[in-house]
Design a protein around this motif. Structure first.
Motif, PDB file in Angstrom:
ATOM      1  N   SER A  22      -0.792  16.495 -47.369  1.00  0.00           N
ATOM      2  CA  SER A  22       0.306  17.440 -47.614  1.00  0.00           C
ATOM      3  C   SER A  22       1.499  17.170 -46.706  1.00  0.00           C
ATOM      4  CB  SER A  22      -0.180  18.880 -47.415  1.00  0.00           C
ATOM      5  OG  SER A  22      -1.182  19.202 -48.347  1.00  0.00           O
ATOM      6  N   ASP A  23       1.222  16.755 -45.465  1.00  0.00           N
ATOM      7  CA  ASP A  23       2.291  16.494 -44.501  1.00  0.00           C
ATOM      8  C   ASP A  23       2.849  15.074 -44.589  1.00  0.00           C
ATOM      9  OD1 ASP A  23       1.964  19.056 -43.604  1.00  0.00           O
ATOM     10  OD2 ASP A  23       0.749  18.524 -41.861  1.00  0.00           O
ATOM     11  N   GLY A  24       2.310  14.285 -45.515  1.00  0.00           N
ATOM     12  CA  GLY A  24       2.819  12.927 -45.702  1.00  0.00           C
ATOM     13  C   GLY A  24       2.321  11.913 -44.694  1.00  0.00           C
ATOM     14  N   GLU A  25       1.274  12.247 -43.952  1.00  0.00           N
ATOM     15  CA  GLU A  25       0.740  11.319 -42.953  1.00  0.00           C
ATOM     16  C   GLU A  25      -0.264  10.333 -43.558  1.00  0.00           C
ATOM     17  OE1 GLU A  25      -0.750  13.303 -39.511  1.00  0.00           O
ATOM     18  OE2 GLU A  25       1.040  14.548 -39.270  1.00  0.00           O
ATOM     19  N   ALA A  26      -0.766  10.639 -44.740  1.00  0.00           N
ATOM     20  CA  ALA A  26      -1.724   9.755 -45.415  1.00  0.00           C
ATOM     21  C   ALA A  26      -1.562   9.904 -46.918  1.00  0.00           C
ATOM     22  CB  ALA A  26      -3.147  10.093 -44.995  1.00  0.00           C
ATOM     23  N   GLU A  27      -1.912   8.850 -47.647  1.00  0.00           N
ATOM     24  CA  GLU A  27      -1.842   8.912 -49.110  1.00  0.00           C
ATOM     25  C   GLU A  27      -3.227   8.985 -49.739  1.00  0.00           C
ATOM     26  OE1 GLU A  27       0.574   5.987 -50.954  1.00  0.00           O
ATOM     27  OE2 GLU A  27       2.348   6.450 -49.742  1.00  0.00           O
ATOM     28  N   ASN A  28      -4.186   8.257 -49.160  1.00  0.00           N
ATOM     29  CA  ASN A  28      -5.563   8.277 -49.672  1.00  0.00           C
ATOM     30  C   ASN A  28      -6.535   8.401 -48.504  1.00  0.00           C
ATOM     31  OD1 ASN A  28      -5.277   7.608 -52.686  1.00  0.00           O
ATOM     32  ND2 ASN A  28      -4.056   5.990 -51.717  1.00  0.00           N
ATOM     33  N   VAL A  29      -7.387   9.410 -48.571  1.00  0.00           N
ATOM     34  CA  VAL A  29      -8.323   9.671 -47.474  1.00  0.00           C
ATOM     35  C   VAL A  29      -9.752   9.705 -48.024  1.00  0.00           C
ATOM     36  CG1 VAL A  29      -8.991  11.275 -45.642  1.00  0.00           C
ATOM     37  CG2 VAL A  29      -6.574  11.048 -46.265  1.00  0.00           C
ATOM     38  N   LEU A  30     -10.646   8.960 -47.362  1.00  0.00           N
ATOM     39  CA  LEU A  30     -12.065   8.998 -47.700  1.00  0.00           C
ATOM     40  C   LEU A  30     -12.699  10.147 -46.918  1.00  0.00           C
ATOM     41  CD1 LEU A  30     -14.600   7.673 -49.060  1.00  0.00           C
ATOM     42  CD2 LEU A  30     -14.836   6.328 -46.956  1.00  0.00           C
ATOM     43  N   VAL A  31     -13.239  11.117 -47.655  1.00  0.00           N
ATOM     44  CA  VAL A  31     -13.859  12.296 -47.034  1.00  0.00           C
ATOM     45  C   VAL A  31     -15.305  12.369 -47.486  1.00  0.00           C
ATOM     46  CG1 VAL A  31     -13.772  14.794 -46.761  1.00  0.00           C
ATOM     47  CG2 VAL A  31     -11.661  13.525 -47.045  1.00  0.00           C
ATOM     48  N   SER A  87     -22.408  13.069 -49.841  1.00  0.00           N
ATOM     49  CA  SER A  87     -21.387  13.180 -50.884  1.00  0.00           C
ATOM     50  C   SER A  87     -20.068  12.660 -50.332  1.00  0.00           C
ATOM     51  CB  SER A  87     -21.214  14.644 -51.311  1.00  0.00           C
ATOM     52  OG  SER A  87     -22.429  15.179 -51.767  1.00  0.00           O
ATOM     53  N   PHE A  88     -19.406  11.800 -51.091  1.00  0.00           N
ATOM     54  CA  PHE A  88     -18.135  11.231 -50.632  1.00  0.00           C
ATOM     55  C   PHE A  88     -17.077  11.338 -51.725  1.00  0.00           C
ATOM     56  CE2 PHE A  88     -20.548   9.817 -47.135  1.00  0.00           C
ATOM     57  CZ  PHE A  88     -19.649   9.483 -46.119  1.00  0.00           C
ATOM     58  N   PHE A  89     -15.840  11.562 -51.280  1.00  0.00           N
ATOM     59  CA  PHE A  89     -14.712  11.773 -52.180  1.00  0.00           C
ATOM     60  C   PHE A  89     -13.495  11.021 -51.644  1.00  0.00           C
ATOM     61  CE2 PHE A  89     -17.405  15.467 -51.680  1.00  0.00           C
ATOM     62  CZ  PHE A  89     -17.769  15.799 -52.974  1.00  0.00           C
ATOM     63  N   VAL A  90     -12.646  10.580 -52.555  1.00  0.00           N
ATOM     64  CA  VAL A  90     -11.346  10.060 -52.140  1.00  0.00           C
ATOM     65  C   VAL A  90     -10.292  11.087 -52.542  1.00  0.00           C
ATOM     66  CG1 VAL A  90      -9.583   8.281 -52.477  1.00  0.00           C
ATOM     67  CG2 VAL A  90     -11.980   7.623 -52.214  1.00  0.00           C
ATOM     68  N   LEU A  91      -9.604  11.612 -51.538  1.00  0.00           N
ATOM     69  CA  LEU A  91      -8.525  12.563 -51.772  1.00  0.00           C
ATOM     70  C   LEU A  91      -7.200  11.816 -51.718  1.00  0.00           C
ATOM     71  CD1 LEU A  91     -10.835  14.517 -51.271  1.00  0.00           C
ATOM     72  CD2 LEU A  91      -9.353  15.871 -49.796  1.00  0.00           C
ATOM     73  N   GLY A  92      -6.335  12.088 -52.684  1.00  0.00           N
ATOM     74  CA  GLY A  92      -5.063  11.371 -52.727  1.00  0.00           C
ATOM     75  C   GLY A  92      -3.913  12.275 -53.091  1.00  0.00           C
ATOM     76  N   LYS A  93      -2.692  11.810 -52.800  1.00  0.00           N
ATOM     77  CA  LYS A  93      -1.511  12.621 -53.127  1.00  0.00           C
ATOM     78  C   LYS A  93      -1.040  12.365 -54.562  1.00  0.00           C
ATOM     79  CE  LYS A  93       2.549   9.939 -51.792  1.00  0.00           C
ATOM     80  NZ  LYS A  93       3.791   9.946 -50.998  1.00  0.00           N
ATOM     81  N   GLU A  94      -1.495  11.250 -55.150  1.00  0.00           N
ATOM     82  CA  GLU A  94      -1.092  10.916 -56.517  1.00  0.00           C
ATOM     83  C   GLU A  94      -2.227  11.210 -57.489  1.00  0.00           C
ATOM     84  OE1 GLU A  94       1.866  10.092 -57.303  1.00  0.00           O
ATOM     85  OE2 GLU A  94       2.700   9.617 -55.323  1.00  0.00           O
ATOM     86  N   LYS A  95      -1.887  11.827 -58.593  1.00  0.00           N
ATOM     87  CA  LYS A  95      -2.864  12.059 -59.662  1.00  0.00           C
ATOM     88  C   LYS A  95      -3.071  10.748 -60.417  1.00  0.00           C
ATOM     89  CE  LYS A  95      -1.437  14.679 -63.011  1.00  0.00           C
ATOM     90  NZ  LYS A  95      -1.070  15.876 -63.801  1.00  0.00           N
ATOM     91  N   THR A  96      -4.328  10.433 -60.723  1.00  0.00           N
ATOM     92  CA  THR A  96      -4.628   9.201 -61.456  1.00  0.00           C
ATOM     93  C   THR A  96      -5.318   9.538 -62.775  1.00  0.00           C
ATOM     94  OG1 THR A  96      -6.856   8.906 -60.552  1.00  0.00           O
ATOM     95  CG2 THR A  96      -4.998   8.065 -59.229  1.00  0.00           C
ATOM     96  N   GLU A  97      -5.555   8.506 -63.579  1.00  0.00           N
ATOM     97  CA  GLU A  97      -6.255   8.715 -64.857  1.00  0.00           C
ATOM     98  C   GLU A  97      -7.679   9.222 -64.629  1.00  0.00           C
ATOM     99  OE1 GLU A  97      -6.236   5.186 -67.177  1.00  0.00           O
ATOM    100  OE2 GLU A  97      -4.048   5.099 -67.350  1.00  0.00           O
ATOM    101  N   ASN A  98      -8.257   8.868 -63.480  1.00  0.00           N
ATOM    102  CA  ASN A  98      -9.643   9.241 -63.197  1.00  0.00           C
ATOM    103  C   ASN A  98      -9.776  10.497 -62.340  1.00  0.00           C
ATOM    104  OD1 ASN A  98     -10.663   6.948 -64.556  1.00  0.00           O
ATOM    105  ND2 ASN A  98     -10.262   5.686 -62.757  1.00  0.00           N
ATOM    106  N   SER A  99      -8.663  11.150 -62.033  1.00  0.00           N
ATOM    107  CA  SER A  99      -8.719  12.331 -61.152  1.00  0.00           C
ATOM    108  C   SER A  99      -9.657  13.393 -61.706  1.00  0.00           C
ATOM    109  CB  SER A  99      -7.327  12.932 -60.971  1.00  0.00           C
ATOM    110  OG  SER A  99      -6.505  12.060 -60.232  1.00  0.00           O
ATOM    111  N   TYR A 100     -10.443  13.977 -60.797  1.00  0.00           N
ATOM    112  CA  TYR A 100     -11.402  15.013 -61.190  1.00  0.00           C
ATOM    113  C   TYR A 100     -10.794  16.412 -61.113  1.00  0.00           C
ATOM    114  CZ  TYR A 100     -15.355  11.768 -61.010  1.00  0.00           C
ATOM    115  OH  TYR A 100     -16.236  10.740 -61.256  1.00  0.00           O
ATOM    116  N   ALA A 101     -10.081  16.667 -60.019  1.00  0.00           N
ATOM    117  CA  ALA A 101      -9.636  18.042 -59.767  1.00  0.00           C
ATOM    118  C   ALA A 101      -8.478  18.048 -58.787  1.00  0.00           C
ATOM    119  CB  ALA A 101     -10.790  18.851 -59.200  1.00  0.00           C
ATOM    120  N   GLN A 102      -7.791  19.158 -58.764  1.00  0.00           N
ATOM    121  CA  GLN A 102      -6.805  19.395 -57.708  1.00  0.00           C
ATOM    122  C   GLN A 102      -7.464  20.254 -56.643  1.00  0.00           C
ATOM    123  OE1 GLN A 102      -3.178  21.365 -58.921  1.00  0.00           O
ATOM    124  NE2 GLN A 102      -2.490  21.613 -56.811  1.00  0.00           N
ATOM    125  N   LEU A 103      -7.381  19.811 -55.390  1.00  0.00           N
ATOM    126  CA  LEU A 103      -7.909  20.609 -54.286  1.00  0.00           C
ATOM    127  C   LEU A 103      -6.816  21.585 -53.880  1.00  0.00           C
ATOM    128  CD1 LEU A 103     -10.057  21.219 -52.126  1.00  0.00           C
ATOM    129  CD2 LEU A 103      -9.084  19.387 -50.739  1.00  0.00           C
TER     130      LEU A 103
END
Length: 353
Positions: free
Chosen positions: A156-165, A210-226
């Motif tokens: 949200s703050d623009g410090e990362a684009e894709n984060v592995l959580v 359980s692992f997820f990739v959170l990103g700022k860009e919506k993709t064709e494979n996106s599951y949900a908005q957090l």
């Protein structure tokens, strides 16, 4: 403030969740004291020499993270954040046993080095040669939620684009013995358990990653908005409904806007009363539960978020999870409510992409 999307989701659990068709073959379990995760063939993902030195939680996390990154099409994330309640318990036990067996002398440091909670995030980073932000949260049952909140703030703050959580917890023989002694795990005579109407204390204990990739860009494979996360360590039973209503109001929603609610019913009569109180708010929502599929453990909420992602993407709810018979033509908002033994309450709000 950037929006945050869950662009991939991978899970290793008591269910065969690495199988593409697992969603239609979920099997509940209510008669075992302990549920073991279905492990993949690690040789396909980890060199055997390295695998022998890894504990179960490191191996599960390594594989689940590989699945999540591959699905998201990300080679190197901008951050790796892992939540765990118990950390690398197996290596901790081995180290302590060595201390006792060798009278605190002539100890090899390997088990100690690998017993720290941040071993998982470190091993994933080493495998990827990733030098980015690397952090581990150890907050019992809200460890994953804190990890996701950190990732959400960074994106949200623009410090990362894709984060592995990710989240991970393993079982060990000694800890399970202790949990049986202190009545955390249900007595055999109280099995099978009715998760929704249990009159006895204790839970069926599970494990998983359980692992997820959170990103700022919506993709064709996106599951949900957090959309949002809220965490509180202590909550009186009488405050439960207000806790949820305030969270929804903050997101400009009412209880009627929530299409499905996933509750963490564990079969523990002492603490499930919180979920019963919460369920009274959502008479027009589909009510679901999941710990009869995963077991209870510190980061069991990882399984629920993984399942919620599948529900939003497939627009379908597995019948085995249903508490009531409310049907929705479209599932737009899912609320997840979890705690462990009445402590560390968390709310996660996911929206359809």
């Amino acid at each position: 403030m950037n929006e945050v999307y869950i662009n991939s989701a991978a899970c290793i659990s008591f269910q065969d969740t690495l199988n593409e068709n697992f969603f239609y073959h979920l099997k509940p379990e209510n008669s075992s004291q302990v549920l073991k995760a279905i492990e993949p063939n690690y040789k396909e993902f980890i060199p055997p020499a390295a695998s022998r030195r890894m504990s179960k939680t490191v191996k599960m996390s390594s594989v689940a993270s590989q699945y999540a990154l591959k699905e998201a099409g990300i080679e190197n994330p901008d951050a790796i954040i892992v939540g765990t309640g118990m950390g690398c318990s197996q290596d901790s036990e081995k180290f302590l046993k060595n201390v006792l067996d060798h009278n605190e002398e002539f100890l090899t440091p390997t088990f100690f080095i690998q017993s720290t909670h941040n071993t998982v995030a470190g091993q994933i980073a080493l495998g990827l040669q990733c030098h980015a932000y690397n952090f581990t949260y150890v907050n019992t049952s809200s460890s994953l939620e804190f990890s996701m909140l950190d990732a959400k703030l960074q994106i949200s703050d623009g410090e990362a684009e894709n984060v592995l959580v990710g989240s991970t917890d393993e079982q060990t023989e000694r800890v399970m013995e202790l949990y049986k002694l202190n009545k955390t795990i249900k007595k055999e005579e109280n099995l099978p358990v009715d998760y929704l109407n249990s009159e006895t204390e204790g839970v069926i204990w599970g494990e998983g990653a359980s692992f997820f990739v959170l990103g700022k860009e919506k993709t064709e494979n996106s599951y949900a908005q957090l959309k949002d996360i809220r965490i509180i360590s202590r909550l009186e039973l009488t405050e439960t409904q207000q806790f949820i209503e305030d969270f929804l109001a903050k997101n400009d929603l009412t209880n009627n806007d929530i299409d499905a609610v996933i509750l963490g019913f564990s079969g523990d009569s002492r603490s499930d009363i919180y979920y019963k109180s919460a369920s009274q708010l959502f008479t027009n929502s589909a009510l679901l539960y999941y710990k009869h599929l995963s077991g209870e453990f510190n980061t069991a909420s990882g399984f629920s978020i993984f399942i919620a992602c599948q529900i939003l993407k497939n627009q379908e709810i597995p019948e085995v999870m249903l508490i009531n018979d409310v049907e929705k033509a479209e599932i737009k908002n899912i609320l997840l409510y979890n705690h462990l033994g009445g402590n560390d309450h968390s709310l996660v709000l996911l929206g359809k992409v």
